[in-house]
Motif scaffolding. Structure first.
Motif, PDB file in Angstrom:
ATOM      1  N   GLN A  14       0.834  -1.195   0.000  1.00 53.16           N
ATOM      2  CA  GLN A  14       0.000   0.000   0.000  1.00 53.16           C
ATOM      3  C   GLN A  14       0.873   1.252   0.000  1.00 53.16           C
ATOM      4  O   GLN A  14       0.529   2.253  -0.615  1.00 53.16           O
ATOM      5  CB  GLN A  14      -0.954  -0.020   1.215  1.00 53.16           C
ATOM      6  N   ARG A  15       2.020   1.163   0.648  1.00 50.61           N
ATOM      7  CA  ARG A  15       2.909   2.328   0.646  1.00 50.61           C
ATOM      8  C   ARG A  15       3.504   2.553  -0.749  1.00 50.61           C
ATOM      9  O   ARG A  15       3.686   3.694  -1.178  1.00 50.61           O
ATOM     10  CB  ARG A  15       4.015   2.157   1.681  1.00 50.61           C
ATOM     11  N   VAL A  16       3.771   1.443  -1.474  1.00 47.36           N
ATOM     12  CA  VAL A  16       4.209   1.594  -2.865  1.00 47.36           C
ATOM     13  C   VAL A  16       3.110   2.285  -3.675  1.00 47.36           C
ATOM     14  O   VAL A  16       3.377   3.214  -4.455  1.00 47.36           O
ATOM     15  CB  VAL A  16       4.548   0.217  -3.507  1.00 47.36           C
ATOM     16  N   ALA A  17       1.870   1.860  -3.431  1.00 45.01           N
ATOM     17  CA  ALA A  17       0.737   2.465  -4.147  1.00 45.01           C
ATOM     18  C   ALA A  17       0.637   3.952  -3.833  1.00 45.01           C
ATOM     19  O   ALA A  17       0.342   4.768  -4.708  1.00 45.01           O
ATOM     20  CB  ALA A  17      -0.552   1.736  -3.790  1.00 45.01           C
ATOM     21  N   ILE A  18       0.914   4.302  -2.568  1.00 48.44           N
ATOM     22  CA  ILE A  18       0.866   5.725  -2.191  1.00 48.44           C
ATOM     23  C   ILE A  18       1.992   6.487  -2.897  1.00 48.44           C
ATOM     24  O   ILE A  18       1.785   7.592  -3.413  1.00 48.44           O
ATOM     25  CB  ILE A  18       0.941   5.868  -0.656  1.00 48.44           C
ATOM     26  N   ALA A  19       3.156   5.866  -2.940  1.00 45.86           N
ATOM     27  CA  ALA A  19       4.270   6.500  -3.665  1.00 45.86           C
ATOM     28  C   ALA A  19       3.890   6.729  -5.128  1.00 45.86           C
ATOM     29  O   ALA A  19       4.172   7.783  -5.703  1.00 45.86           O
ATOM     30  CB  ALA A  19       5.517   5.619  -3.573  1.00 45.86           C
ATOM     31  N   ARG A  20       3.236   5.739  -5.721  1.00 42.59           N
ATOM     32  CA  ARG A  20       2.817   5.872  -7.112  1.00 42.59           C
ATOM     33  C   ARG A  20       1.800   7.009  -7.260  1.00 42.59           C
ATOM     34  O   ARG A  20       1.830   7.764  -8.231  1.00 42.59           O
ATOM     35  CB  ARG A  20       2.202   4.557  -7.603  1.00 42.59           C
ATOM     36  N   ALA A  21       0.897   7.122  -6.255  1.00 42.14           N
ATOM     37  CA  ALA A  21      -0.118   8.168  -6.312  1.00 42.14           C
ATOM     38  C   ALA A  21       0.525   9.552  -6.215  1.00 42.14           C
ATOM     39  O   ALA A  21       0.018  10.521  -6.774  1.00 42.14           O
ATOM     40  CB  ALA A  21      -1.126   7.977  -5.188  1.00 42.14           C
ATOM     41  N   LEU A  22       1.655   9.634  -5.506  1.00 47.51           N
ATOM     42  CA  LEU A  22       2.262  10.946  -5.259  1.00 47.51           C
ATOM     43  C   LEU A  22       3.268  11.358  -6.329  1.00 47.51           C
ATOM     44  O   LEU A  22       3.655  12.521  -6.387  1.00 47.51           O
ATOM     45  CB  LEU A  22       2.973  10.921  -3.896  1.00 47.51           C
ATOM     46  N   VAL A  23       3.686  10.399  -7.159  1.00 45.97           N
ATOM     47  CA  VAL A  23       4.896  10.611  -7.939  1.00 45.97           C
ATOM     48  C   VAL A  23       4.759  11.735  -8.968  1.00 45.97           C
ATOM     49  O   VAL A  23       5.731  12.400  -9.298  1.00 45.97           O
ATOM     50  CB  VAL A  23       5.354   9.287  -8.584  1.00 45.97           C
ATOM     51  N   ASN A  24       3.535  11.963  -9.469  1.00 43.01           N
ATOM     52  CA  ASN A  24       3.355  13.065 -10.429  1.00 43.01           C
ATOM     53  C   ASN A  24       2.961  14.354  -9.732  1.00 43.01           C
ATOM     54  O   ASN A  24       2.493  15.292 -10.379  1.00 43.01           O
ATOM     55  CB  ASN A  24       2.311  12.679 -11.479  1.00 43.01           C
ATOM     56  N   ASN A  25       3.137  14.363  -8.420  1.00 37.99           N
ATOM     57  CA  ASN A  25       2.824  15.547  -7.615  1.00 37.99           C
ATOM     58  C   ASN A  25       1.397  16.042  -7.883  1.00 37.99           C
ATOM     59  O   ASN A  25       1.198  17.172  -8.327  1.00 37.99           O
ATOM     60  CB  ASN A  25       3.841  16.650  -7.937  1.00 37.99           C
ATOM     61  N   PRO A  26       0.391  15.200  -7.571  1.00 39.47           N
ATOM     62  CA  PRO A  26      -0.989  15.546  -7.947  1.00 39.47           C
ATOM     63  C   PRO A  26      -1.586  16.619  -7.040  1.00 39.47           C
ATOM     64  O   PRO A  26      -1.076  16.875  -5.962  1.00 39.47           O
ATOM     65  CB  PRO A  26      -1.712  14.211  -7.755  1.00 39.47           C
ATOM     66  N   LYS A  27      -2.688  17.215  -7.518  1.00 41.53           N
ATOM     67  CA  LYS A  27      -3.413  18.205  -6.720  1.00 41.53           C
ATOM     68  C   LYS A  27      -4.169  17.536  -5.593  1.00 41.53           C
ATOM     69  O   LYS A  27      -4.388  18.133  -4.538  1.00 41.53           O
ATOM     70  CB  LYS A  27      -4.407  18.963  -7.601  1.00 41.53           C
ATOM     71  N   ILE A  28      -4.654  16.325  -5.850  1.00 47.69           N
ATOM     72  CA  ILE A  28      -5.477  15.650  -4.852  1.00 47.69           C
ATOM     73  C   ILE A  28      -5.246  14.142  -4.933  1.00 47.69           C
ATOM     74  O   ILE A  28      -5.021  13.599  -6.014  1.00 47.69           O
ATOM     75  CB  ILE A  28      -6.978  16.007  -5.051  1.00 47.69           C
ATOM     76  N   VAL A  29      -5.260  13.507  -3.736  1.00 48.19           N
ATOM     77  CA  VAL A  29      -5.107  12.054  -3.677  1.00 48.19           C
ATOM     78  C   VAL A  29      -6.413  11.458  -3.194  1.00 48.19           C
ATOM     79  O   VAL A  29      -6.962  11.889  -2.172  1.00 48.19           O
ATOM     80  CB  VAL A  29      -3.955  11.655  -2.723  1.00 48.19           C
ATOM     81  N   PHE A  30      -6.924  10.487  -3.962  1.00 48.18           N
ATOM     82  CA  PHE A  30      -8.109   9.755  -3.531  1.00 48.18           C
ATOM     83  C   PHE A  30      -7.688   8.381  -3.033  1.00 48.18           C
ATOM     84  O   PHE A  30      -6.963   7.666  -3.719  1.00 48.18           O
ATOM     85  CB  PHE A  30      -9.094   9.565  -4.688  1.00 48.18           C
ATOM     86  N   ALA A  31      -8.167   8.039  -1.852  1.00 49.38           N
ATOM     87  CA  ALA A  31      -7.858   6.720  -1.312  1.00 49.38           C
ATOM     88  C   ALA A  31      -9.165   6.002  -1.046  1.00 49.38           C
ATOM     89  O   ALA A  31     -10.000   6.478  -0.264  1.00 49.38           O
ATOM     90  CB  ALA A  31      -7.035   6.858  -0.048  1.00 49.38           C
ATOM     91  N   ASP A  32      -9.358   4.884  -1.738  1.00 51.38           N
ATOM     92  CA  ASP A  32     -10.611   4.136  -1.640  1.00 51.38           C
ATOM     93  C   ASP A  32     -10.398   2.967  -0.682  1.00 51.38           C
ATOM     94  O   ASP A  32      -9.744   1.990  -1.048  1.00 51.38           O
ATOM     95  CB  ASP A  32     -11.005   3.653  -3.042  1.00 51.38           C
ATOM     96  N   GLU A  33     -10.929   3.082   0.519  1.00 50.53           N
ATOM     97  CA  GLU A  33     -10.749   2.053   1.552  1.00 50.53           C
ATOM     98  C   GLU A  33      -9.290   1.618   1.641  1.00 50.53           C
ATOM     99  O   GLU A  33      -8.983   0.427   1.546  1.00 50.53           O
ATOM    100  CB  GLU A  33     -11.620   0.812   1.238  1.00 50.53           C
ATOM    101  N   PRO A  34      -8.383   2.538   1.869  1.00 45.73           N
ATOM    102  CA  PRO A  34      -6.958   2.176   1.783  1.00 45.73           C
ATOM    103  C   PRO A  34      -6.520   1.197   2.862  1.00 45.73           C
ATOM    104  O   PRO A  34      -5.490   0.535   2.700  1.00 45.73           O
ATOM    105  CB  PRO A  34      -6.241   3.519   1.947  1.00 45.73           C
ATOM    106  N   THR A  35      -7.292   1.095   3.938  1.00 46.71           N
ATOM    107  CA  THR A  35      -6.900   0.172   5.009  1.00 46.71           C
ATOM    108  C   THR A  35      -7.794  -1.052   5.012  1.00 46.71           C
ATOM    109  O   THR A  35      -7.665  -1.921   5.866  1.00 46.71           O
ATOM    110  CB  THR A  35      -6.999   0.870   6.379  1.00 46.71           C
TER     111      THR A  35
END
Lengths: 458, 230
Positions: free
Chosen positions: B150-171
C-alpha cells in the motif's frame, strides 16, 4: 516516439513473460514466412532452369526464318514461291544492319551414320556455316569446328554431339571412360566423313545434379544405374526443358557446301537440285530493339521473295512469354497458399492477444486510472502483436534458410531453389503486416475498456 | 476558488427501464490542502462519487470543476490527462502491476506523462523515500507485505505531484496495526500540505479526518466541519 519505444519494450517483456505461449503463437508466422520464402526459392529455381534452356537454344537474340505456307490471299502464287535460299542469306548480310550475323542451315532427316556395326540416326543433322557455333551456343570441347576452308572445299568433315559418340563409340557410363573419337571415320549415307570435333556434353543443372547423385550411390549390383538420357521420350524425362539438351546433344554439323554437293544437289525430286535451306537463323544486334529488327528483316525478305510471303519469322519471345507466364502462375498459386498460411498465423496471434487482454483487464484498468489514454493502450496492444509477428518473421527467415537447404537435399535432382533478397523482404514485411492486422481488434477491445469496470474485474 | 467544485451533480444509471440515481443532486467543495473523508454504507453512492471526483467517470447532470477544468465537458483523452497530472489513486487492493518491480510500478504514471527515463527514476526514488521503501525498489509487489504494497501504491499516487489524492478504503485489506501506519502516513502527507480524500465505510477512520462527508442514498446526508478546517 518515446512512447512507441516504450511500448516495444513493454511488448518484449510481455512476450518474455509468456515464453512458451509466445513461441507457439509465433510458430504460425515462422511457418508462414518459411513457406513463403521456400516457395519463392523453388519458383526461382524453376525459372533459372527454364532460362537456362532458353539460353541453350541461342537466347532471345536468335531469330529463325523458316519456309512457311502461303497466306490464303497468295495461294495462287504458290508455284512462284522459292522458299528460303542462300539469296536471302546474302541479302540479309548486305542490307539488314540491325542483324549481327546470319547462319544458313540445311538439314537432312535420314542421315544414318554407321561406324563398324553400330548405327546412329541423328535428330539434328545439318549442313551449316562455322557461325552456327555462336548462333546455337555450341562449345567444341574436343578437336575443332570446321572452318571456311572446309566449307569452301566441301570437305567430308563433321562435328558431333556426345549422343552420336555414345551411340557409335560407347558412352562414358558404359565404358567407364570418356571416348574422344576425333579422327575416326564414319559413314554417312555412303560418304566417308572424318570426325574433327566434338561438342561438350550439354545438360541442365538439374541433370548434372542427377548424374552427380547417381555417381554417389553405391553400386550394389544394380547394373542399370541411371544413365544419360538418350532419347527425347526416354525414361520419365526430368522436367519439360530437358529435351532441349537431349536435342542439342544429338547435333551433327557438316559444312553447308558438303551438304549441298554430297547430299542435296542430287536429292531433289527427279534429280533436280533443291536449293532450299531448311532454315536460316539470325542474331539481332539489340534484343531491346527486337520489333524494328524483325520489321527490317521482313522487308529485306519480302524483296528477295518478290512479295510472296512463303516464310515465317520465329522469335524465342513466345517461349520467353510462356516461361514468364508459367513462373507467374507458379508464383501466384504458391504465393496464395503461403499468404493463407501467414494469415492463419495472424489469426493465432489475434487469438492469443484476445486471451492476453482478458487476463490483463485489471492491469489495463490500473493503467487507465493512472493516466493511460485510449491511444496509449491501443498502441501497447498493437505493438505487442507486431512484436510477436516480427520476431516470428525474423525466426521464419532463419527457418526458411534451413527449409530451402532441406528442400535442396531431399529433391536434389530438381532445380536448386534460390533464395532472393526480395522474397526475404516481402515475407518479412508481410509478417509485420499480419501482426498489425491481428493486433487491431484486440487493441481496440483493450483500449475501449471502461476503467471503472476494468478495476472491478476479478 | 475551491480545488474541486461539484454543483448539482447527478449520476443516473438505467437498469432494465428503471432509473437508478446513484448520485442525486450533490454539491460539494473540496479546498486545497484539505483532508476529508467520504463515508457511507455500501450502495450509498460513495464509490460513484469517488469515481466522478477522480475523473474516472463523468456526471450525468450538473457540473464539476477540478483545478478550474470543466470535467463534464472533457474528452476521455483529456480526462486521462487530468487523472495523470492532477489525481493520485490509492486502492483497497493496492492495484500494483505484479510483473513490474516496485520502482517500475512507481514510475508508471510518468510513462504516460512522457517523462524521460532518468527523470522517471529520480522522481520514483524520491517518492519511495517519502514512504520509506527506498530499499525495496527491485522487489516485486508479491514479495512485499500488504502494508508495504500500500505504501508503494501511495508512492505511485504521489509521484506526479498531484493536486489531490483519492484513497478508496486504503486500510480495508490490512490488519488494524498496519492500517494505522497507513493512516498515519496520510496524516503526515496532509500536514505536508497535500489534499487527500479518504473513502471509507468505517466511522472510526472517518473520525480521524478533520472533515467528514456522509453519503446516503446518493445524497450528502451530513456535513461535519463543512468549512473544512484542518
Amino acid at each position: 516516439m518515446n512512447h512507441i519505444l516504450n511500448a516495444f519494450f513493454i511488448g518484449f517483456k510481455e512476450i518474455w513473460a509468456h515464453k512458451f505461449r509466445s513461441l507457439l503463437t509465433m510458430l504460425g508466422i515462422i511457418l508462414g514466412v518459411a513457406s513463403l520464402v521456400g516457395m519463392s526459392a523453388l519458383v526461382k529455381g524453376m525459372e533459372n532452369g527454364m532460362r537456362e534452356a532458353l539460353v541453350a537454344v541461342g537466347g532471345l537474340e536468335k531469330v529463325r526464318i523458316e519456309e512457311n505456307d502461303l497466306p490464303a490471299s497468295q495461294q495462287h502464287l504458290a508455284d512462284q514461291a522459292v522458299g528460303v535460299t542462300m539469296a536471302d542469306v546474302y541479302a540479309i548480310q548486305r542490307n539488314a544492319d540491325l542483324i549481327r550475323s546470319v547462319t544458313p542451315e540445311m538439314r537432312m532427316r535420314d542421315a544414318l551414320m554407321t561406324h563398324g556395326s553400330k548405327t546412329y540416326n541423328s535428330w539434328y543433322f545439318a549442313g551449316t556455316w562455322p557461325s552456327a557455333l555462336d548462333m546455337n551456343q555450341h562449345v567444341v570441347q574436343y578437336g575443332r569446328m570446321f572452318n571456311e576452308v572446309d566449307d569452301e572445299n566441301a570437305r567430308n568433315v563433321c562435328v558431333i554431339g556426345t549422343a552420336a559418340r555414345d551411340a557409335l563409340f560407347g558412352s562414358p557410363d558404359e565404358t567407364g571412360k570418356e571416348i574422344i573419337p576425333i579422327g575416326e571415320k564414319v559413314n554417312i549415307k555412303g560418304e566417308v566423313f572424318t570426325i574433327i570435333g566434338m561438342f561438350e556434353h550439354y545438360e541442365s543443372e538439374q541433370d548434372a545434379k542427377k548424374r552427380e547423385l547417381a555417381k554417389l550411390q553405391p553400386v550394389t549390383g544394380n547394373t542399370n544405374a541411371p544413365t544419360r538420357q538418350k532419347s527425347m521420350f526416354g525414361r520419365k524425362g526430368g522436367n519439360s526443358t530437358s529435351y532441349i539438351f537431349t536435342w542439342k546433344n544429338s547435333t551433327i554439323y557438316i559444312p553447308l557446301n558438303t551438304m549441298w554437293l554430297k547430299f542435296r544437289s542430287a536429292a531433289g525430286s527427279n534429280n533436280i537440285p533443291d536449293p532450299r535451306l531448311s532454315s536460316l537463323s539470325v542474331k539481332v544486334r539489340d534484343v531491346n530493339n527486337l520489333d524494328p529488327t524483325i520489321r527490317q528483316l521482313r522487308n529485306v525478305l519480302m524483296l528477295t521473295h518478290h512479295g510472296i510471303e512463303d516464310f515465317a519469322v520465329q522469335t524465342q519471345e513466345d517461349w520467353a512469354d510462356r516461361i514468364n507466364s508459367a513462373i507467374r502462375n507458379a508464383r501466384l498459386s504458391g504465393g496464395i497458399i503461403s499468404i493463407i498460411s501467414l494469415l492463419v498465423g495472424g489469426i493465432g496471434i489475434m487469438n492469443i492477444m484476445l486471451a492476453s487482454i482478458t487476463e490483463r483487464i485489471r492491469e489495463i484498468g490500473i493503467r487507465k486510472a493512472i493516466g493511460a489514454t485510449y491511444s496509449d493502450i491501443f498502441i501497447q496492444i498493437l505493438v505487442e502483436s507486431v512484436v510477436i509477428a516480427i520476431i516470428g518473421g525474423a525466426a521464419g527467415l532463419v527457418a526458411s534458410m534451413g527449409l530451402v537447404g532441406v528442400l535442396g537435399v531431399i529433391s536434389a535432382a530438381e532445380n536448386t531453389p534460390v533464395i532472393t533478397v526480395s522474397s526475404l523482404m516481402l515475407a518479412f514485411s508481410f509478417s509485420a503486416g499480419v501482426g498489425v492486422l491481428a493486433g487491431l481488434i484486440p487493441a481496440f477491445k483493450a483500449a475501449k475498456l471502461d476503467p471503472i469496470q476494468a478495476l472491478r474485474y476479478e | 476558488m475551491a480545488l474541486v467544485e461539484l454543483r448539482n451533480v447527478s449520476k443516473i444509471y438505467h437498469l432494465g427501464g428503471e432509473e437508478i440515481r446513484a448520485l442525486d443532486d450533490v454539491s460539494l467543495d473540496i479546498g486545497a490542502g484539505e483532508f476529508i473523508s467520504i463515508i457511507g454504507p455500501s450502495g450509498s453512492g460513495k464509490s460513484t462519487l469517488m469515481h466522478i471526483l477522480g475523473c474516472l467517470d463523468k456526471p450525468s447532470r450538473g457540473t464539476m470543476k477540478l483545478d478550474g477544468i470543466a470535467i463534464e465537458k472533457a474528452s476521455s483523452a483529456q480526462l486521462a490527462h487530468v487523472r495523470n497530472q492532477k489525481i493520485g489513486f490509492v486502492f483497497q487492493f493496492f492495484n500494483l502491476l505484479p510483473k513490474l518491480n516496485v520502482l517500475q510500478n512507481v514510475e508508471l504514471p510518468m510513462v504516460y506523462s512522457g517523462k524521460n527515463a532518468t527523470e522517471r527514476r529520480d522522481h520514483a526514488v524520491e517518492a519511495l523515500k517519502m514512504v520509506g521503501l527506498e530499499n525495496r525498489m527491485k522487489h516485486r509487489p508479491m514479495q512485499l507485505s500488504g502494508g508495504q504494497q500500500q505504501r508503494v501504491a501511495i508512492a505511485r499516487a504521489l509521484v506526479n505531484n498531484p493536486k489531490i489524492v483519492f484513497a478508496d478504503e486504503p486500510t480495508g485489506n490490512l490488519d488494524s496495526k498496519t492500517g494505522e501506519t497507513i493512516l498515519a502516513l496520510f496524516k503526515q502527507l496532509s500536514e505536508e500540505g497535500r489534499t487527500i480524500a479518504l473513502v471509507t465505510h468505517d466511522d472510526a477512520i472517518a473520525a480521524r479526518t478533520p472533515r467528514r462527508i456522509e453519503i446516503r442514498d446518493g445524497k450528502i446526508a451530513n456535513f461535519q466541519n463543512p468549512v473544512g478546517q484542518a
